[in-house]
Design an enzyme around this catalytic site. Structure first.
Site, PDB file in Angstrom:
ATOM      1  N   GLU A 105       0.823  -1.211   0.000  1.00 14.63           N
ATOM      2  CA  GLU A 105       0.000   0.000   0.000  1.00 14.63           C
ATOM      3  C   GLU A 105       0.858   1.262   0.000  1.00 14.63           C
ATOM      4  O   GLU A 105       0.456   2.290  -0.548  1.00 14.63           O
ATOM      5  CB  GLU A 105      -0.934  -0.022   1.209  1.00 14.63           C
ATOM      6  CG  GLU A 105      -1.914   1.131   1.291  1.00 14.63           C
ATOM      7  CD  GLU A 105      -3.030   1.061   0.257  1.00 14.63           C
ATOM      8  OE1 GLU A 105      -3.898   1.953   0.273  1.00 14.63           O
ATOM      9  OE2 GLU A 105      -3.046   0.111  -0.566  1.00 14.63           O
ATOM     10  N   THR A 111     -11.176   8.081 -13.052  1.00 16.09           N
ATOM     11  CA  THR A 111     -10.265   7.528 -12.056  1.00 16.09           C
ATOM     12  C   THR A 111     -10.691   6.143 -11.577  1.00 16.09           C
ATOM     13  O   THR A 111      -9.955   5.496 -10.841  1.00 16.09           O
ATOM     14  CB  THR A 111     -10.128   8.493 -10.859  1.00 16.09           C
ATOM     15  OG1 THR A 111      -8.965   8.161 -10.106  1.00 16.09           O
ATOM     16  CG2 THR A 111     -11.366   8.447  -9.967  1.00 16.09           C
TER      17      THR A 111
END
Length: 670
Positions: free
Chosen positions: A526, A637
């Site tokens: 992440e 997006t």
């Protein structure tokens, strides 16, 4: 004669006792019983013919089948909850529960489940569905309105509203066998190896979709290890079908027509956002729902998608009722109340309020309602005119005062997609939105000067700023979209900045690949840090997770299209193999808790964006360049493709309103 027949009488203690039994009913009682039975029969027959399932069908047989389908859609868990697996109940371990066989499943339950699954597959196999490109009229009835749209619900692209006059499909030229626009990912005679890779990704999509359908149909997301709905997702427990809406255009582009049709029909019948009485993210609802629905409308021309997108857009409008016009973060579609995230205090988030422009502008163009464009244009004006520290935009801004919050600036979480949408708004407008391009280039020059860093071993990365200073030598996975963004910016410029943009694009994409290559699973964390001890590796436990994210693959795809360097396809195939090895489970695909473990634990969440973005980009990278060409399409997006105005006749702009003005706009005018 009766008078001489003997009679009998019971006596108790010498007292005669009357008989308590009779062999027949009195006449009045007979009438009463017949009346009750007759009334019951009338009520039963009336209910039979006035049930919604029967009113909307042409025959009783069809009605019974419709009722059966309703039960079937409820999912196998309604009839047979899945057995406890691995001695777990939900998220908590249970001690001392014994299971038979491998994996902890009772063999009798496995046999019953397999029979049920086979029955469902047999029933679904009986369907004969038309290809959605040729006819996308709904195949199920709805008690909320007509069961089928008018014949002209499928719109041909209005070429007159665009500068281009050529036939363009999602794959390029219009198919000769159809007057609709059909997607073809690979031309005949394509490399068998590439075709195999393309088909592998398509099978991954089917695995993810089938298990969502089996265990969480109509819910937002799936827990693939627990085989049940994920109720704590970003959209909560409300039945919005986020995975359906998010994954529909991917199904369409892959040619999965039956799956597309069943998803389309669910949207037509069950997606009613105004019934949701809980807080929804304005940002997430816009990019996933409005974006996904508009993309399907552009690809198919089915006006149901356009109308549903407008319905969702209307539900979000009250969030914009602030002194500055900057929206609050959350909206309750049922009560119309809006508020901020508790953790953000009074502030809205830059990446959220700045990532609405594509969807709302396109929604205005296809509906003829200018109110959506007005809302996002107001946001643009506020951000353009406000004082910007060092030509960059802090991540927090107060919608009541129009003042910045903390001076924290990032191209990762909280800031990322705002910058992405400045470039893409300019692209989607066909170059007409000059304000967006100027804002983008000004901000990117500042970002490259102040955020771009190079590690001791030569890896480029984007750090975060606070009050003009680097606060951490780390980069978010979310920032890995930037390689593709800078590459797109490079090919659309004709000046000295173009070369620098492409150089940065290559270096950032390489760094993100290194974060994958340096993990045991070959999947990226992440967030990853840069120090002398370790580079492009996560250090904190909460940074070591992989959430099925797509940003790195988005950059692979764009870099492949623009440079044709084989390594980007190779890296994408490595990711496909890693996903299959570590994330695939029987019930779908799961994220990972620690990418640095050779046998990682799953987080038990199949994100909706895995279908919308991750699998779409991995599929597109193995397709032909004519399959969604980048000079005719721009991706929001959430990876939903929007046509570029003036270059793609599927833009479908209208000259006058095709829908009534939303009630919120009328109330504000009053």
């Amino acid at each position: 004669m009766t008078g001489i027949l003997p009679t009998y009488q019971r006596f108790v203690n010498g007292v005669p006792v009357p008989s308590i039994s009779r062999r027949s009913f009195r006449l009045r009682e007979k009438y009463l019983i017949v009346s009750v039975l007759l009334t019951f029969g009338i009520v039963w027959l009336g209910a039979l013919f006035y049930l919604p399932e029967f009113k909307s069908s042409n025959s009783v047989n069809d009605s019974v089948y419709n009722v059966y389908k309703r039960i079937q859609k409820a999912g196998p868990e309604l009839l047979m909850p899945p057995p406890l697996a691995q001695n777990d109940v939900g998220d908590f371990p249970v001690i001392g529960i014994a299971h038979h066989g491998e994996g902890g499943d009772d063999p009798h339950v496995i046999e019953d489940r397999n029979r049920l699954r086979a029955k469902i597959e047999e029933d679904m196999g009986m369907k004969v569905l038309e290809r959605p490109q040729f006819d996308v009229a709904p195949s199920v009835s709805s008690s909320r309105g007509p069961s089928k749209p008018p014949v002209d619900a499928i719109e041909e692209p209005a070429v007159g509203n665009n500068a281009a006059n050529k036939d363009v499909s999602p794959s390029g030229p219009k198919a000769e066998s159809s007057d609709k626009f059909v997607a073809v990912a690979l031309a005949p005679g394509a490399d068998p190896e590439i075709k195999h890779k393309l088909e592998t990704v398509k099978k991954m999509m089917l695995h993810a979709w089938y298990n969502y359908k089996l265990y969480a149909w109509g819910k937002n997301e799936l827990k693939p290890m627990s085989k049940r709905a994920h109720l704590s997702s970003v959209f909560g427990a409300g039945e919005l079908g986020a995975t359906i809406v998010d994954g529909l255009d991917t199904l369409y582009l892959m040619g999965l027509n039956d799956e597309f049709r069943e998803g389309r029909d669910w949207v037509a019948e069950h997606l009613h956002i105004n019934e949701i009485d809980s807080d929804l993210s304005v940002f997430e609802t816009t990019i996933r729902f409005v974006g996904g629905l508009l993309s399907c409308y552009a690809l198919t021309g089915d006006t149901m998608f356009r109308d549903k997108a407008a319905e969702v857009g209307d539900a979000l409008l009250p969030a914009f009722d602030t002194p500055t016009g900057l929206p609050y973060a959350l909206i309750n579609p049922s009560t119309k109340a809006s508020r901020q995230y508790h953790w953000a205090g009074p502030n809205s988030i830059l990446s959220e309020l700045g990532t609405l422009h594509l969807e709302f502008t396109y929604l205005s163009d296809v509906t003829g309602r200018d109110i959506y464009r007005q809302k996002v244009s107001r946001i643009r004006e506020v951000l353009d005119q406000i004082d910007k520290p060092g030509d960059l935009y802090p991540n927090f801004i107060n919608p009541r005062t129009g003042q910045w919050g903390q001076r924290h600036m990032s191209l990762g979480a909280l800031g990322d997609s705002f910058y992405e949408y400045l470039l893409k708004a300019w692209l989607m407008s066909g170059g007409a939105d000059e304000q967006a391009r100027i804002m983008f280039d000004t901000a990117m020059q500042a970002a490259l000067d102040k955020m771009l860093r190079v590690s001791p071993s030569g890896l480029a990365y984007l750090a975060e700023l606070k009050y003009g200073r680097i606060i951490e030598e780390k980069m978010d996975h979310l920032s890995c979209f930037a390689g593709g963004m800078f590459a797109l910016a490079s090919t659309t410029l004709d000046n000295s900045m173009s070369e620098r943009y492409m150089d940065v694009a290559k270096k950032l994409t390489n760094t993100c690949h290194e974060s994958y290559a340096r993990s045991e699973t070959k999947l990226g964390p992440e967030a990853f840090r840069f120090s002398n001890a370790a580079e492009a590796r996560a250090q904190k436990s909460n940074e070591k997770v992989y959430l099925l994210r797509p940003e790195t693959f988005e950059s692979y795809f764009i870099m492949w299209r623009l440079t044709k360097q084989q390594m980007y396809r190779d890296w994408a195939w490595e990711a496909v193999q890693a996903l299959e090895k570590h994330c695939r489970v029987e019930g779908g695909y799961t994220g990972l808790v620690n990418v640095y473990h050779a046998n990682p634990q799953g987080d038990d969440v199949q994100q909706s964006f895995f279908l919308a973005e991750t699998l779409k980009y991995l599929y597109l990278i193995f397709g032909d360049d004519s399959f969604l060409p980048l000079d005719e399409w721009v991706f929001n997006t959430e990876a939903h493709p929007f046509p570029i105005r003036g270059k793609n006749p599927l833009y479908r702009a209208v000259d006058k309103p095709v829908l009534p003005e939303p009630a919120h706009a009328q109330n504000n005018r009053i």
